[in-house]
Design a protein around this motif. Structure first.
Motif, short mmCIF file in Angstrom:
data_model
loop_
_atom_site.label_atom_id
_atom_site.label_comp_id
_atom_site.label_asym_id
_atom_site.label_seq_id
_atom_site.Cartn_x
_atom_site.Cartn_y
_atom_site.Cartn_z
N UNK A 57 0.81 -1.22 0.00
CA UNK A 57 0.00 0.00 0.00
C UNK A 57 0.84 1.27 0.00
N UNK A 58 2.15 1.14 0.07
CA UNK A 58 3.06 2.28 0.01
C UNK A 58 3.98 2.05 -1.18
N UNK A 59 3.57 2.55 -2.33
CA UNK A 59 4.24 2.24 -3.58
C UNK A 59 5.72 2.61 -3.58
N UNK A 60 6.04 3.77 -3.04
CA UNK A 60 7.44 4.19 -3.02
C UNK A 60 8.27 3.26 -2.15
N UNK A 61 7.75 2.90 -0.99
CA UNK A 61 8.47 1.99 -0.08
C UNK A 61 8.61 0.61 -0.71
N UNK A 62 7.59 0.15 -1.41
CA UNK A 62 7.62 -1.14 -2.09
C UNK A 62 8.73 -1.17 -3.13
N UNK A 63 8.75 -0.14 -3.98
CA UNK A 63 9.75 -0.10 -5.06
C UNK A 63 11.16 0.07 -4.51
N UNK A 64 11.30 0.85 -3.46
CA UNK A 64 12.61 1.00 -2.82
C UNK A 64 13.10 -0.34 -2.27
N UNK A 65 12.21 -1.07 -1.59
CA UNK A 65 12.59 -2.36 -1.03
C UNK A 65 12.88 -3.38 -2.14
N UNK A 66 12.09 -3.36 -3.20
CA UNK A 66 12.34 -4.29 -4.31
C UNK A 66 13.72 -4.03 -4.91
N UNK A 67 14.06 -2.77 -5.10
CA UNK A 67 15.40 -2.45 -5.63
C UNK A 67 16.48 -3.00 -4.70
N UNK A 68 16.25 -2.88 -3.41
CA UNK A 68 17.21 -3.36 -2.42
C UNK A 68 17.37 -4.89 -2.48
N UNK A 69 16.28 -5.60 -2.73
CA UNK A 69 16.28 -7.07 -2.71
C UNK A 69 16.68 -7.71 -4.03
N UNK A 70 16.67 -6.96 -5.12
CA UNK A 70 16.87 -7.57 -6.44
C UNK A 70 18.24 -8.21 -6.62
N UNK A 71 19.28 -7.63 -6.08
CA UNK A 71 20.62 -8.21 -6.27
C UNK A 71 20.68 -9.61 -5.68
N UNK A 72 20.16 -9.77 -4.49
CA UNK A 72 20.18 -11.07 -3.83
C UNK A 72 19.29 -12.07 -4.58
N UNK A 73 18.13 -11.61 -5.05
CA UNK A 73 17.24 -12.49 -5.79
C UNK A 73 17.87 -12.91 -7.12
N UNK A 74 18.53 -11.98 -7.79
CA UNK A 74 19.21 -12.29 -9.06
C UNK A 74 20.34 -13.30 -8.81
N UNK A 75 21.12 -13.09 -7.78
CA UNK A 75 22.21 -14.02 -7.47
C UNK A 75 21.66 -15.42 -7.16
N UNK A 76 20.59 -15.48 -6.38
CA UNK A 76 20.00 -16.77 -6.03
C UNK A 76 19.42 -17.45 -7.27
N UNK A 77 18.81 -16.68 -8.15
CA UNK A 77 18.25 -17.24 -9.39
C UNK A 77 19.36 -17.79 -10.28
N UNK A 78 20.42 -17.03 -10.43
CA UNK A 78 21.54 -17.49 -11.25
C UNK A 78 22.17 -18.75 -10.67
#
Length: 115
Positions: A57-78
């Motif tokens: 429900x807080x779009x800016x906070x959601x997108x900020x957190x997603x940006x923060x988490x993407x590196x770890x998710x990308x590494x785990x996916x790879x």
């Protein structure tokens, strides 16, 4: 073409639902006993999903957190793409890798296209 923040968050939630199903499949697979490294993808999806669910429900906070988490998710996916074939060549694992790659790639693309 850019998307509104709401459109991006809505699509991200769908993609994370797909990733959650991969997580569930891997977590409950028999192969997990012999290949504990597969738990890396389950933990990364869990961590990302749980971090975001409270921010829907807080779009800016959601997108900020997603940006923060993407590196770890990308590494785990790879890493999952490397580990999964070692655990099993079954179609289920092949499809899980394809699904995680697609989810992660689209999440990254969405972050680039948000207003």
């Amino acid at each position: 073409m850019s998307y509104s923040k709401q459109e991006v968050v809505d699509r991200c939630q769908i993609l994370l639902a797909h990733a959650w199903m991969v997580r569930t499949f891997v977590k409950h697979s028999d192969e997990i006993d012999d290949f504990p490294e597969l738990m890396n993808i389950t933990r990364a999806v869990f961590d990302t999903s749980r971090a975001l669910e409270t921010r829907v429900d807080d779009l800016d906070a959601y997108l900020k957190m997603l940006r923060k988490k993407m590196r770890k998710l990308r590494q785990a996916t790879d890493q999952f793409a490397v580990d999964a074939p070692n655990a099993s060549l079954h179609t289920n694992f092949q499809q899980a890798v394809i699904s995680m790659k697609a989810c992660t790639t689209e999440l990254e693309e969405l972050l680039e296209k948000v207003e």
